[in-house]
Motif scaffolding. Sequence first.
Motif, PDB file in Angstrom:
ATOM      1  N   ARG A 174       0.823  -1.208   0.000  1.00 24.70           N
ATOM      2  CA  ARG A 174       0.000   0.000   0.000  1.00 24.70           C
ATOM      3  C   ARG A 174       0.861   1.262   0.000  1.00 24.70           C
ATOM      4  O   ARG A 174       0.507   2.260  -0.620  1.00 24.70           O
ATOM      5  CB  ARG A 174      -0.907   0.010   1.237  1.00 24.70           C
ATOM      6  CG  ARG A 174      -2.018  -1.033   1.179  1.00 24.70           C
ATOM      7  CD  ARG A 174      -2.901  -0.950   2.410  1.00 24.70           C
ATOM      8  NE  ARG A 174      -3.582   0.335   2.521  1.00 24.70           N
ATOM      9  CZ  ARG A 174      -4.246   0.731   3.609  1.00 24.70           C
ATOM     10  NH1 ARG A 174      -4.308  -0.051   4.666  1.00 24.70           N
ATOM     11  NH2 ARG A 174      -4.841   1.901   3.634  1.00 24.70           N
ATOM     12  N   ALA A 175       1.991   1.201   0.707  1.00 20.53           N
ATOM     13  CA  ALA A 175       2.769   2.418   0.937  1.00 20.53           C
ATOM     14  C   ALA A 175       3.560   2.869  -0.287  1.00 20.53           C
ATOM     15  O   ALA A 175       3.759   4.061  -0.484  1.00 20.53           O
ATOM     16  CB  ALA A 175       3.703   2.225   2.122  1.00 20.53           C
ATOM     17  N   VAL A 176       4.014   1.930  -1.105  1.00 18.91           N
ATOM     18  CA  VAL A 176       4.796   2.362  -2.257  1.00 18.91           C
ATOM     19  C   VAL A 176       3.899   2.640  -3.468  1.00 18.91           C
ATOM     20  O   VAL A 176       4.366   2.929  -4.546  1.00 18.91           O
ATOM     21  CB  VAL A 176       5.922   1.363  -2.639  1.00 18.91           C
ATOM     22  CG1 VAL A 176       6.911   1.232  -1.503  1.00 18.91           C
ATOM     23  CG2 VAL A 176       5.342   0.021  -3.014  1.00 18.91           C
ATOM     24  N   GLY A 177       2.612   2.601  -3.257  1.00 19.84           N
ATOM     25  CA  GLY A 177       1.671   2.936  -4.334  1.00 19.84           C
ATOM     26  C   GLY A 177       1.795   4.406  -4.703  1.00 19.84           C
ATOM     27  O   GLY A 177       2.254   5.229  -3.911  1.00 19.84           O
ATOM     28  N   GLN A 178       1.363   4.688  -5.932  1.00 14.86           N
ATOM     29  CA  GLN A 178       1.491   6.045  -6.457  1.00 14.86           C
ATOM     30  C   GLN A 178       0.798   7.089  -5.597  1.00 14.86           C
ATOM     31  O   GLN A 178       1.346   8.150  -5.316  1.00 14.86           O
ATOM     32  CB  GLN A 178       0.881   6.092  -7.851  1.00 14.86           C
ATOM     33  CG  GLN A 178       1.920   6.318  -8.908  1.00 14.86           C
ATOM     34  CD  GLN A 178       1.303   6.332 -10.270  1.00 14.86           C
ATOM     35  OE1 GLN A 178       0.088   6.271 -10.422  1.00 14.86           O
ATOM     36  NE2 GLN A 178       2.139   6.435 -11.269  1.00 14.86           N
ATOM     37  N   GLU A 179      -0.404   6.755  -5.184  1.00 18.20           N
ATOM     38  CA  GLU A 179      -1.210   7.713  -4.423  1.00 18.20           C
ATOM     39  C   GLU A 179      -0.466   8.246  -3.201  1.00 18.20           C
ATOM     40  O   GLU A 179      -0.506   9.421  -2.896  1.00 18.20           O
ATOM     41  CB  GLU A 179      -2.465   7.012  -3.912  1.00 18.20           C
ATOM     42  CG  GLU A 179      -3.737   7.476  -4.572  1.00 18.20           C
ATOM     43  CD  GLU A 179      -4.844   6.531  -4.214  1.00 18.20           C
ATOM     44  OE1 GLU A 179      -5.327   6.615  -3.074  1.00 18.20           O
ATOM     45  OE2 GLU A 179      -5.201   5.686  -5.069  1.00 18.20           O
ATOM     46  N   VAL A 180       0.207   7.306  -2.516  1.00 14.78           N
ATOM     47  CA  VAL A 180       0.934   7.693  -1.303  1.00 14.78           C
ATOM     48  C   VAL A 180       2.176   8.503  -1.658  1.00 14.78           C
ATOM     49  O   VAL A 180       2.395   9.597  -1.152  1.00 14.78           O
ATOM     50  CB  VAL A 180       1.338   6.442  -0.492  1.00 14.78           C
ATOM     51  CG1 VAL A 180       2.223   6.819   0.673  1.00 14.78           C
ATOM     52  CG2 VAL A 180       0.096   5.704  -0.026  1.00 14.78           C
ATOM     53  N   MET A 181       2.968   7.961  -2.575  1.00  8.65           N
ATOM     54  CA  MET A 181       4.259   8.583  -2.877  1.00  8.65           C
ATOM     55  C   MET A 181       4.089   9.977  -3.482  1.00  8.65           C
ATOM     56  O   MET A 181       4.939  10.832  -3.323  1.00  8.65           O
ATOM     57  CB  MET A 181       5.060   7.683  -3.828  1.00  8.65           C
ATOM     58  CG  MET A 181       5.294   6.286  -3.291  1.00  8.65           C
ATOM     59  SD  MET A 181       6.170   6.264  -1.734  1.00  8.65           S
ATOM     60  CE  MET A 181       7.796   5.910  -2.321  1.00  8.65           C
TER      61      MET A 181
END
Length: 296
Positions: free
Chosen positions: A59-66
């Motif tokens: 979940r964390a390395v997904g685009q939305e987060v980054m």
Amino acid sequence: MVFEGLADKLQGALQKLKSKGKLTENDVKEVMREVKLALLEADVNFKVVKEFIDKVKDRAVGQEVMESLTPGQQVVKIVHEELTALMGTTHSKITFASKPPTVIMLVGLQGAGKTTTGGKLGAYLKKLGKRPLLVAGDIYRPAAIKQLQVVGGQLDIPVFSLGDKVSPVQIAKEGIEHAGKHGNDVVIIDTAGRLHIDENLMEELENIKKVVIPHEILLVVDAMTGQDAVNVAENFNNRLGIDGVILTKMDGDTRGGAALSVRSVAQKPIKFVGMGEKLSELEPFHPDRMASRILG
Ligand code: GDP
């Protein structure tokens, strides 16, 4: 206090992310390595740790987060959500029977805190306006009956006993009849605990279950025993089918591994936690609040 070490380490690791503007995949990976170590040191089951870390990383390395404005905080939020999910997401309540009495069977190993917890649960239910009856079904441990009677006396909760010469199945059955006649709407049956899980213990519990058909079978386990507690939960669930777990001694110096692993391993929720020796020290378990306590 439980989770102290884990809380320090997790908060320390995540702090590094919070203060960063932009994040790289490597930043996340590095911090998750620290999180992983902290969880393993807290005695969380290794399979549970692996799954948890994989989920958070995914979940964390997904685009939305980054690409968000505050990626560090987003990652912290994900860790919080996944920690909560690990412990069961929502608070699991006791299921009351539509037609009273509700029958609760307490099971567990000797010394886990079963008898004390029976009293605590009675006190908790009394506060909810219920009229509990404690049933003394542990006929093997010397003084268990007396102990329950003392606890009941302190709380002004009636205790049903037929001494130690009658079978626990009979005691449970008659206890429920007694409750029906005396207007007790919840019956809490204390059962025998042995030092280890053995065939006799399980057979006896199965027999009681068959005869009284409890609405709730709650397993009392000692949080201080760490992964042993988790194994006990898995065993009791496989053999008996439990409805939930009460983790005792969460006030002690436990690292917290049992609280974080039991739900995933045994697939049953923690319903209450014991927070001290006093009969008032039982709390409903809220996964989200526990996660907040860990993450600060
Ligand atoms: P049983 O053999 O499972 O019936 O266990 P008991 O109810 O006799 O409890 C064993 C010991 O654990 C007693 O000294 C209790 O006071 C203690 N105990 C039970 N629950 C808790 C708890 O939540 N916190 C602490 N610190 N001690 C507890």
